[in-house]
Write a protein that holds these residues in place. Structure first.
Motif, PDB file in Angstrom:
ATOM      1  N   LEU A  71       0.836  -1.188   0.000  1.00 56.78           N
ATOM      2  CA  LEU A  71       0.000   0.000   0.000  1.00 56.78           C
ATOM      3  C   LEU A  71       0.874   1.243   0.000  1.00 56.78           C
ATOM      4  O   LEU A  71       1.864   1.326   0.729  1.00 56.78           O
ATOM      5  CB  LEU A  71      -0.910   0.021   1.230  1.00 56.78           C
ATOM      6  CG  LEU A  71      -1.962  -1.072   1.312  1.00 56.78           C
ATOM      7  CD1 LEU A  71      -2.698  -0.966   2.623  1.00 56.78           C
ATOM      8  CD2 LEU A  71      -2.923  -0.975   0.162  1.00 56.78           C
ATOM      9  N   GLN A  72       0.531   2.132  -0.809  1.00 58.93           N
ATOM     10  CA  GLN A  72       1.238   3.410  -0.875  1.00 58.93           C
ATOM     11  C   GLN A  72       0.482   4.427  -0.044  1.00 58.93           C
ATOM     12  O   GLN A  72      -0.718   4.313   0.184  1.00 58.93           O
ATOM     13  CB  GLN A  72       1.317   3.895  -2.342  1.00 58.93           C
ATOM     14  CG  GLN A  72       2.043   2.956  -3.256  1.00 58.93           C
ATOM     15  CD  GLN A  72       3.520   2.847  -2.918  1.00 58.93           C
ATOM     16  OE1 GLN A  72       4.146   3.836  -2.531  1.00 58.93           O
ATOM     17  NE2 GLN A  72       4.072   1.656  -3.039  1.00 58.93           N
ATOM     18  N   LYS A  73       1.199   5.390   0.391  1.00 59.78           N
ATOM     19  CA  LYS A  73       0.599   6.467   1.149  1.00 59.78           C
ATOM     20  C   LYS A  73      -0.480   7.127   0.298  1.00 59.78           C
ATOM     21  O   LYS A  73      -0.268   7.416  -0.855  1.00 59.78           O
ATOM     22  CB  LYS A  73       1.661   7.487   1.520  1.00 59.78           C
ATOM     23  CG  LYS A  73       1.241   8.411   2.612  1.00 59.78           C
ATOM     24  CD  LYS A  73       2.416   9.264   3.013  1.00 59.78           C
ATOM     25  CE  LYS A  73       2.058   9.983   4.276  1.00 59.78           C
ATOM     26  NZ  LYS A  73       3.116  10.831   4.722  1.00 59.78           N
ATOM     27  N   GLY A  74      -1.678   7.252   0.835  1.00 62.37           N
ATOM     28  CA  GLY A  74      -2.760   7.878   0.109  1.00 62.37           C
ATOM     29  C   GLY A  74      -3.677   6.878  -0.571  1.00 62.37           C
ATOM     30  O   GLY A  74      -4.702   7.244  -1.097  1.00 62.37           O
ATOM     31  N   ASP A  75      -3.276   5.545  -0.599  1.00 60.95           N
ATOM     32  CA  ASP A  75      -4.146   4.546  -1.222  1.00 60.95           C
ATOM     33  C   ASP A  75      -5.425   4.348  -0.405  1.00 60.95           C
ATOM     34  O   ASP A  75      -6.485   4.128  -0.959  1.00 60.95           O
ATOM     35  CB  ASP A  75      -3.421   3.209  -1.360  1.00 60.95           C
ATOM     36  CG  ASP A  75      -2.426   3.202  -2.500  1.00 60.95           C
ATOM     37  OD1 ASP A  75      -2.445   4.159  -3.309  1.00 60.95           O
ATOM     38  OD2 ASP A  75      -1.645   2.246  -2.580  1.00 60.95           O
ATOM     39  N   LEU A  76      -5.304   4.358   0.889  1.00 60.70           N
ATOM     40  CA  LEU A  76      -6.478   4.201   1.751  1.00 60.70           C
ATOM     41  C   LEU A  76      -6.802   5.556   2.356  1.00 60.70           C
ATOM     42  O   LEU A  76      -6.005   6.162   3.052  1.00 60.70           O
ATOM     43  CB  LEU A  76      -6.203   3.220   2.890  1.00 60.70           C
ATOM     44  CG  LEU A  76      -6.064   1.759   2.489  1.00 60.70           C
ATOM     45  CD1 LEU A  76      -5.713   0.931   3.710  1.00 60.70           C
ATOM     46  CD2 LEU A  76      -7.339   1.250   1.880  1.00 60.70           C
ATOM     47  N   ASP A  77      -7.962   5.998   2.075  1.00 64.31           N
ATOM     48  CA  ASP A  77      -8.363   7.247   2.685  1.00 64.31           C
ATOM     49  C   ASP A  77      -9.393   6.982   3.777  1.00 64.31           C
ATOM     50  O   ASP A  77      -9.930   5.889   3.901  1.00 64.31           O
ATOM     51  CB  ASP A  77      -8.867   8.249   1.657  1.00 64.31           C
ATOM     52  CG  ASP A  77     -10.087   7.743   0.895  1.00 64.31           C
ATOM     53  OD1 ASP A  77     -10.409   6.558   1.057  1.00 64.31           O
ATOM     54  OD2 ASP A  77     -10.699   8.532   0.161  1.00 64.31           O
ATOM     55  N   LEU A  78      -9.643   7.957   4.548  1.00 62.57           N
ATOM     56  CA  LEU A  78     -10.532   7.842   5.697  1.00 62.57           C
ATOM     57  C   LEU A  78     -11.962   7.495   5.274  1.00 62.57           C
ATOM     58  O   LEU A  78     -12.627   6.697   5.922  1.00 62.57           O
ATOM     59  CB  LEU A  78     -10.518   9.149   6.493  1.00 62.57           C
ATOM     60  CG  LEU A  78     -11.206   9.121   7.841  1.00 62.57           C
ATOM     61  CD1 LEU A  78     -10.659   8.013   8.717  1.00 62.57           C
ATOM     62  CD2 LEU A  78     -11.085  10.456   8.525  1.00 62.57           C
ATOM     63  N   ASP A  79     -12.445   8.029   4.175  1.00 59.06           N
ATOM     64  CA  ASP A  79     -13.808   7.752   3.704  1.00 59.06           C
ATOM     65  C   ASP A  79     -13.976   6.278   3.372  1.00 59.06           C
ATOM     66  O   ASP A  79     -15.018   5.671   3.664  1.00 59.06           O
ATOM     67  CB  ASP A  79     -14.140   8.600   2.478  1.00 59.06           C
ATOM     68  CG  ASP A  79     -14.318  10.068   2.825  1.00 59.06           C
ATOM     69  OD1 ASP A  79     -14.631  10.345   4.000  1.00 59.06           O
ATOM     70  OD2 ASP A  79     -14.167  10.908   1.920  1.00 59.06           O
ATOM     71  N   ALA A  80     -12.969   5.675   2.760  1.00 63.15           N
ATOM     72  CA  ALA A  80     -13.035   4.261   2.398  1.00 63.15           C
ATOM     73  C   ALA A  80     -13.125   3.399   3.652  1.00 63.15           C
ATOM     74  O   ALA A  80     -13.873   2.414   3.703  1.00 63.15           O
ATOM     75  CB  ALA A  80     -11.838   3.861   1.545  1.00 63.15           C
ATOM     76  N   VAL A 109     -14.306   4.322   6.627  1.00 66.61           N
ATOM     77  CA  VAL A 109     -15.610   4.553   7.246  1.00 66.61           C
ATOM     78  C   VAL A 109     -16.685   3.770   6.493  1.00 66.61           C
ATOM     79  O   VAL A 109     -17.553   3.134   7.103  1.00 66.61           O
ATOM     80  CB  VAL A 109     -15.945   6.059   7.294  1.00 66.61           C
ATOM     81  CG1 VAL A 109     -17.394   6.277   7.697  1.00 66.61           C
ATOM     82  CG2 VAL A 109     -15.014   6.769   8.259  1.00 66.61           C
ATOM     83  N   ASN A 110     -16.635   3.793   5.176  1.00 68.57           N
ATOM     84  CA  ASN A 110     -17.598   3.031   4.376  1.00 68.57           C
ATOM     85  C   ASN A 110     -17.458   1.542   4.607  1.00 68.57           C
ATOM     86  O   ASN A 110     -18.443   0.815   4.637  1.00 68.57           O
ATOM     87  CB  ASN A 110     -17.447   3.349   2.892  1.00 68.57           C
ATOM     88  CG  ASN A 110     -17.947   4.728   2.540  1.00 68.57           C
ATOM     89  OD1 ASN A 110     -18.766   5.297   3.264  1.00 68.57           O
ATOM     90  ND2 ASN A 110     -17.452   5.294   1.447  1.00 68.57           N
ATOM     91  N   LEU A 111     -16.226   1.062   4.759  1.00 62.43           N
ATOM     92  CA  LEU A 111     -15.989  -0.355   5.010  1.00 62.43           C
ATOM     93  C   LEU A 111     -16.599  -0.761   6.352  1.00 62.43           C
ATOM     94  O   LEU A 111     -17.270  -1.787   6.460  1.00 62.43           O
ATOM     95  CB  LEU A 111     -14.483  -0.626   4.992  1.00 62.43           C
ATOM     96  CG  LEU A 111     -14.060  -2.071   5.099  1.00 62.43           C
ATOM     97  CD1 LEU A 111     -14.584  -2.868   3.904  1.00 62.43           C
ATOM     98  CD2 LEU A 111     -12.549  -2.178   5.188  1.00 62.43           C
ATOM     99  N   GLU A 112     -16.394   0.067   7.363  1.00 60.31           N
ATOM    100  CA  GLU A 112     -16.955  -0.216   8.672  1.00 60.31           C
ATOM    101  C   GLU A 112     -18.488  -0.211   8.623  1.00 60.31           C
ATOM    102  O   GLU A 112     -19.147  -1.093   9.175  1.00 60.31           O
ATOM    103  CB  GLU A 112     -16.462   0.819   9.690  1.00 60.31           C
ATOM    104  CG  GLU A 112     -16.965   0.544  11.090  1.00 60.31           C
ATOM    105  CD  GLU A 112     -16.516   1.588  12.098  1.00 60.31           C
ATOM    106  OE1 GLU A 112     -16.862   1.414  13.280  1.00 60.31           O
ATOM    107  OE2 GLU A 112     -15.854   2.556  11.722  1.00 60.31           O
ATOM    108  N   THR A 113     -19.054   0.749   7.937  1.00 56.09           N
ATOM    109  CA  THR A 113     -20.509   0.830   7.794  1.00 56.09           C
ATOM    110  C   THR A 113     -21.050  -0.384   7.058  1.00 56.09           C
ATOM    111  O   THR A 113     -22.072  -0.952   7.447  1.00 56.09           O
ATOM    112  CB  THR A 113     -20.905   2.121   7.046  1.00 56.09           C
ATOM    113  OG1 THR A 113     -20.382   3.232   7.747  1.00 56.09           O
ATOM    114  CG2 THR A 113     -22.400   2.246   6.941  1.00 56.09           C
ATOM    115  N   MET A 114     -20.350  -0.806   6.019  1.00 57.09           N
ATOM    116  CA  MET A 114     -20.778  -1.975   5.256  1.00 57.09           C
ATOM    117  C   MET A 114     -20.782  -3.223   6.134  1.00 57.09           C
ATOM    118  O   MET A 114     -21.730  -4.008   6.125  1.00 57.09           O
ATOM    119  CB  MET A 114     -19.843  -2.182   4.057  1.00 57.09           C
ATOM    120  CG  MET A 114     -20.247  -3.336   3.164  1.00 57.09           C
ATOM    121  SD  MET A 114     -19.092  -3.584   1.806  1.00 57.09           S
ATOM    122  CE  MET A 114     -17.676  -4.230   2.657  1.00 57.09           C
TER     123      MET A 114
END
Length: 138
Positions: free
Chosen positions: A3-12, A14-19
């Motif tokens: 994983l590179q810096k910036g590949d995972l953002d906070l919105d992703a 949060v959406n994963l947790e919600t899912m």
């Protein structure tokens, strides 16, 4: 894969947790419905057995008293015979098939009251006691 810096953002995230929360909630609801339905049926069978056993006791007492009244009509009044027959008729009115209405419980209460009146008139101390009921295995 790195994983590179910036590949995972906070919105992703949060959406994963919600899912996962939504999937977990749906799975929990399905499991709860299944186990609740099973538990409800088991409880319904137990309660129906208890009520049927109690009604059978009352019916048997009424049958015995009717036979005694008929064998010795000079010792008992017609009122007692009619009360015992009325008790049997009331028990016969209770449906024996699966019902969803609550009127059955009202009929059972009427049977209990009628039995109480009859035992009071007879001067006997009869009370249904389910303490000796067998344990049900599942």
């Amino acid at each position: 894969m790195e994983l590179q810096k910036g590949d995972l953002d906070l919105d992703a995230l949060v959406n994963l947790e919600t899912m996962f929360m939504e999937y977990g909630y749906e799975d929990g609801m399905k499991a709860g419905e299944l186990s609740g339905a099973l538990e409800g049926r088991v409880l319904g069978c137990e309660k129906a057995f208890e009520i049927s056993r109690e009604l059978g006791y009352y019916y048997g007492c009424a049958s015995t008293w009717i036979m005694l009244f008929q064998k010795s009509p000079d010792k008992f009044s017609d009122r007692l015979l009619k009360q015992a027959q009325s008790l049997q008729t009331l028990i016969d009115e209770i449906p024996m098939e699966n019902q969803v209405n609550t009127e059955i419980l009202l009929l059972v209460e009427r049977v209990r009251a009628k039995f109480k009146v009859l035992t009071s008139i007879l001067g006997v101390s009869q009370k249904y006691n389910a303490m000796d009921k067998p344990a049900m295995a599942y």
